[in-house]
Design an enzyme around this catalytic site. Structure first.
Site, PDB file in Angstrom:
ATOM      1  CG  ASP A  51       8.302  27.358  40.421  1.00 49.66           C
ATOM      2  OD1 ASP A  51       9.522  27.638  40.368  1.00 49.66           O
ATOM      3  OD2 ASP A  51       7.650  27.413  41.478  1.00 49.66           O
ATOM      4  CB  SER A  52      12.244  30.009  36.992  1.00 57.15           C
ATOM      5  OG  SER A  52      12.815  28.819  36.474  1.00 57.15           O
ATOM      6  CG  ASP A  90      10.270  23.767  40.568  1.00 55.84           C
ATOM      7  OD1 ASP A  90      10.711  23.119  41.542  1.00 55.84           O
ATOM      8  OD2 ASP A  90      10.778  24.823  40.167  1.00 55.84           O
ATOM      9  CE  LYS A 120      13.541  23.193  42.392  1.00 59.10           C
ATOM     10  NZ  LYS A 120      12.769  24.259  43.053  1.00 59.10           N
ATOM     11  CD  GLU A 122       9.629  27.346  46.011  1.00 53.00           C
ATOM     12  OE1 GLU A 122       9.050  28.132  46.810  1.00 53.00           O
ATOM     13  OE2 GLU A 122       9.989  27.677  44.871  1.00 53.00           O
ATOM     14  CD  GLU A 189      16.292  30.613  44.592  1.00 51.65           C
ATOM     15  OE1 GLU A 189      15.588  29.590  44.471  1.00 51.65           O
ATOM     16  OE2 GLU A 189      16.101  31.652  43.920  1.00 51.65           O
TER      17      GLU A 189
HETATM   18  O1  KIV Z   1      12.313  27.393  39.324  1.00 48.28           O
HETATM   19  C1  KIV Z   1      13.554  27.437  39.311  1.00 48.28           C
HETATM   20  O2  KIV Z   1      14.178  27.827  38.315  1.00 48.28           O
HETATM   21  C2  KIV Z   1      14.268  27.005  40.503  1.00 48.28           C
HETATM   22  C3  KIV Z   1      15.755  27.170  40.516  1.00 48.28           C
HETATM   23  C4  KIV Z   1      16.106  28.583  40.734  1.00 48.28           C
HETATM   24  C5  KIV Z   1      16.410  26.287  41.493  1.00 48.28           C
HETATM   25  O3  KIV Z   1      13.679  26.556  41.429  1.00 48.28           O
END
Ligand code: KIV
Length: 271
Positions: A51-52, A90, A120, A122, A189
């Site tokens: 989600d980055s 994510d 994934k 959080e 992280e």
């Molecule tokens: O969204 C992302 O890029 C991440 C990584 C930093 C692990 O969750």
């Protein structure tokens, strides 16, 4: 022995094998077809459609604004490119925190509409019911502890997490809970290397670090940081392998100059 170059498709079982045999796992983020194709051809083990994307693709300050539909669009583009690596997506902020049914529905949409291999999310104890429900439906789940950017307004800062003993103990406890809930892997992280080593030694599932030191089972970086496209982000943990910001900027300036000078296109570059 190394799995590199030998396996046809990396699976969650391959990652487990790598942990057991001490082979480090390589993971990068990607958000589009062209970059994912390069990473997959180069032999990356895992691509994370993070989600980055909210930051590096859409230009938002945080990861919070990106939607499930937007994540699915990025996921579809990446999946089309990948033949070997495992592709994990994510779950974006707001698509799973409500309850475990919402989390399952969002995961199913990702799996059905993109063809991804897992998701994934959080969090620790608070997401365990969701993890049980998602894995119960056959969807592999990767956990994420430490600095969890979707909670940035709760933390108030992107500083290193779990430096104090109390938070470190909670993190260790949560890592065990995530494993017991059914996660196949875990991202840690920005936490002290010593704590990450402890987590990795304690859980049987592969632990992938970003700013979590070398004593984990693999490493992940955001592709824009690893390639030097982002230039104002320089945390201590980042190793840049290229300086693409400068290279692309130079190429763009040369292109502009060639057009202005009436040098491009030349005789050979026309019909
Ligand atoms: O969204 C992302 O890029 C991440 C990584 C930093 C692990 O969750």
């Amino acid at each position: 022995m190394s799995t590199h170059g030998e396996i046809k498709r990396v699976t969650t079982n391959t990652l487990q094998w790598m942990k057991q045999h001490g082979e480090k796992i390589s993971m990068l983020t990607a958000y589009d077809f062209s970059m994912a194709r390069i990473f997959d051809d180069a032999g990356i083990d895992v691509i994370l459609v993070g989600d980055s994307a909210s930051n590096v693709m859409a230009g938002h300050e945080t990861t919070l604004p990106i939607t499930l539909d937007q994540m699915i669009y990025h996921a579809q583009s990446v999946i089309r490119a990948c033949q070997r690596c495992l592709v994990i997506i994510d779950l974006p902020f707001g698509s799973y925190q409500g309850n475990s049914k919402e989390a399952l529905n969002s995961s199913i949409r990702i799996m059905k509409e993109s063809g991804a291999h897992g998701i994934k999310l959080e969090g620790g104890e608070e997401v365990c019911d969701s993890i049980k429900r998602i894995t119960g439906a056959g969807v592999p789940v990767m956990g994420h502890l430490g600095l969890t950017p979707q909670s940035i307004y709760k933390f108030g800062t992107y500083a290193v997490r779990a430096k104090e003993e109390e938070e470190a103990e909670i993190l260790l406890h949560n890592a065990n809970l995530l494993e017991a809930a059914g996660c196949f892997s875990l991202v840690l992280e920005k936490i002290p290397a010593k704590l990450a080593a402890e987590v990795s030694a304690q859980v049987k599932i592969p632990v992938i670090g970003i700013g979590a030191g070398p004593h984990v089972d693999g490493q992940v970086l955001v592709m824009h940081d690893m390639l030097g496209i982002t230039k104002d982000f320089s945390p201590r943990f980042l190793r840049r392998y290229l300086n693409l910001y400068e290279d692309i900027s130079d190429a763009t300036k040369r292109y502009i100059k060639d057009i202005k000078d009436k040098d491009f296109p030349n005789e050979q570059e026309q019909y």
